[in-house]
Design a protein around this motif. Structure first.
Motif, mmCIF file in Angstrom:
data_model
loop_
_atom_site.group_PDB
_atom_site.id
_atom_site.type_symbol
_atom_site.label_atom_id
_atom_site.label_comp_id
_atom_site.label_asym_id
_atom_site.label_seq_id
_atom_site.Cartn_x
_atom_site.Cartn_y
_atom_site.Cartn_z
ATOM 1 N N ARG A 153 -7.943 4.447 4.684
ATOM 2 C CA ARG A 153 -9.282 3.892 4.018
ATOM 3 C C ARG A 153 -8.596 3.460 2.506
ATOM 4 O O ARG A 153 -7.753 4.736 2.113
ATOM 5 N N ALA A 154 -8.747 2.338 1.772
ATOM 6 C CA ALA A 154 -8.451 1.869 0.390
ATOM 7 C C ALA A 154 -8.896 3.328 -0.868
ATOM 8 O O ALA A 154 -9.943 2.664 -0.596
ATOM 9 N N VAL A 155 -8.526 4.048 -1.326
ATOM 10 C CA VAL A 155 -9.544 5.027 -2.064
ATOM 11 C C VAL A 155 -9.282 4.133 -3.773
ATOM 12 O O VAL A 155 -9.995 4.520 -4.344
ATOM 13 N N ALA A 183 0.875 -1.073 0.105
ATOM 14 C CA ALA A 183 -0.273 0.054 -0.187
ATOM 15 C C ALA A 183 0.938 1.544 -0.136
ATOM 16 O O ALA A 183 1.875 1.665 0.269
ATOM 17 N N LEU A 184 0.094 2.561 -0.339
ATOM 18 C CA LEU A 184 0.717 4.116 -0.838
ATOM 19 C C LEU A 184 0.121 4.222 0.275
ATOM 20 O O LEU A 184 -1.280 4.522 -0.140
ATOM 21 N N VAL A 185 0.461 4.880 1.222
ATOM 22 C CA VAL A 185 -0.367 6.334 1.876
ATOM 23 C C VAL A 185 -0.143 7.346 0.633
ATOM 24 O O VAL A 185 1.027 8.184 1.035
ATOM 25 N N VAL A 236 -8.515 10.752 -7.306
ATOM 26 C CA VAL A 236 -10.013 10.989 -6.340
ATOM 27 C C VAL A 236 -10.653 11.541 -7.538
ATOM 28 O O VAL A 236 -11.799 11.619 -7.840
ATOM 29 N N GLU A 237 -10.555 13.226 -7.840
ATOM 30 C CA GLU A 237 -11.714 13.957 -7.876
ATOM 31 C C GLU A 237 -10.660 14.219 -9.055
ATOM 32 O O GLU A 237 -11.596 14.524 -10.488
ATOM 33 N N LEU A 248 -3.763 2.767 -2.880
ATOM 34 C CA LEU A 248 -3.333 3.545 -2.454
ATOM 35 C C LEU A 248 -4.487 4.016 -1.321
ATOM 36 O O LEU A 248 -5.460 4.003 -1.691
ATOM 37 N N ARG A 249 -4.080 4.277 -0.011
ATOM 38 C CA ARG A 249 -5.141 4.616 0.994
ATOM 39 C C ARG A 249 -4.496 7.087 1.313
ATOM 40 O O ARG A 249 -3.797 7.372 1.297
ATOM 41 N N ASP A 250 -5.797 7.148 2.023
ATOM 42 C CA ASP A 250 -5.386 7.946 2.067
ATOM 43 C C ASP A 250 -5.390 8.044 3.777
ATOM 44 O O ASP A 250 -5.099 7.025 4.499
ATOM 45 N N GLY A 251 -5.083 9.423 4.626
ATOM 46 C CA GLY A 251 -4.402 9.420 6.243
ATOM 47 C C GLY A 251 -5.325 8.894 7.253
ATOM 48 O O GLY A 251 -4.596 8.114 7.736
#
Length: 375
Positions: free
Chosen positions: A327-329, A283-285, A295-296, A321-324
């Motif tokens: 959560r996997a986005v 994973a990459l945070v 995302v946008e 790819l995860r947010d802070g």
């Protein structure tokens, strides 16, 4: 009623069809292949000369149990692979002989998820299947159980069938099992009834879906079939779920089984495979700015937006790819090894190119190799 009739007509008019059959519909209680059951299925499929049919067939492991003296499906991967190695040959030989009665040839296509989430492999899989159909052969598709590991498995052939239907741009997916459709409860319980049509997730609200099959020789259950139907329908492919004995009615658009109407648009995008058939190796945070960009704005992931890296992976592997918050986005194919990324984090590609060379003036995950998990 007119709408339902029109939807079933769409099923009847389908020209390119993926048919998936489960182990319980092909084998005896002892685990060996049931030649009569195989012939009965082929009798139905071979009569539709004007349709292009891809057959996703379970049964390799089950077919290999009896010849190897195994009383039940083994739980360990090594013996599953051994059973698949013996059983796959028996399965394809049986199909070859059965279709030969109608002058039809078959072609074996064994896939792992790794074959289809990567761009070049995906194109090759499509070309092979498309060419087999163009030459009048019936592709017999199965997961390559003899080499697949837990990390690169589809997990069940229902999901594989949904993804193959997307890959070959099928007009219809038919899921055949030992149950004649989706019921609003346990089919063995009095008072339950078959759900004839599913227009979307709301139609399944409150429905109890079982997870175990009756025969005990397969890996799936109704849960995997409904999930496969959801994947296919979201990709613009209608689905009929019914029993193998009703295969002829399903192909004819008859009122059998459960009909899942399409809920999304048809696409030739391989990213469906990345979302549903790949297992992240790490994973990459991302920082907040990178999350918004990915995302946008549907942008590629650049080194500057990476806050931390988790796991061990190599270039080309799928990663989350995860947010802070963790959560996997998104999910994507990474362009660097895990050990390389710490020295790239937070830096611009221009700076990296000056220091490390032109090979580092590129995205960590290109937007063409990236799929959002919560669009």
């Amino acid at each position: 009623m007119a709408g339902a009739a029109g939807a079933r007509q769409e099923v009847a008019d389908a020209r390119r069809i993926v048919v998936k059959v489960g182990s319980s519909s092909l084998t005896t209680a002892a685990g060996g292949l049931d030649a009569d059951r195989v012939d009965a299925l082929v009798d139905v499929l071979a009569k539709h000369q004007h349709k292009e049919i891809v057959l996703v067939s379970s049964g390799a492991i089950a077919a290999g149990l009896a010849p190897l003296g195994l009383e039940r499906r083994p739980r360990d991967l090594a013996r599953q692979q051994a059973a698949a190695s013996v059983g796959q040959g028996l399965l394809v030989a049986r199909y070859t002989a059965s279709f030969a009665r109608y002058g039809r040839r078959v072609g074996q296509v064994l896939l792992t998820s790794d074959d289809t989430s990567r761009r070049a492999h995906y194109r090759n899989a499509y070309r092979t299947l498309d060419q087999l159909l163009a030459m009048g052969a019936v592709p017999i598709v199965n997961e390559n159980d003899t080499v697949a590991t837990d990390e690169i498995r589809f997990g069940d052939n229902d999901r594989l069938a949904a993804l193959v239907a997307h890959l070959v741009r099928a007009d219809l997916l038919i899921l055949l099992s030992d149950v004649d459709g989706l019921y609003d409860g346990d089919p063995a319980t009095p008072g339950t009834s078959r759900i004839a049509e599913v227009r979307g997730p709301a139609d399944l609200a409150g429905v109890s879906i079982g997870s175990a099959g009756k025969a005990g020789v397969g890996t799936g259950g109704m849960v995997t079939k409904v999930e496969a139907a959801r994947i296919a329908a979201a990709a613009g492919i209608p689905v009929v779920l019914t029993s193998a004995v009703h295969a002829a009615d399903a192909l004819a658009g008859g009122p059998t089984g459960t009909h899942f109407l399409r809920t999304g648009r048809r696409s030739a995008d391989r990213l469906l495979w990345l979302a549903h058939a790949s297992t992240p190796q790490g994973a990459l945070v991302l920082d907040d700015g990178a999350v918004r960009a990915v995302v946008e704005r549907h942008s590629s992931l650049l080194p500057a937006g990476i806050a931390s890296v988790e796991g061990e992976f190599s270039a080309g592997d799928p990663v989350e790819l995860r947010d802070g918050t963790g959560r996997a986005v998104a999910r994507g194919l990474v362009n660097f090894d895990a050990r390389e990324i710490p020295r790239l984090m937070g830096r611009s590609t221009r700076e990296l190119a000056r220091e490390l060379g032109p090979a580092y003036e590129r995205e960590v995950v290109h937007r063409d190799d990236l799929v959002l998990l919560h669009p």
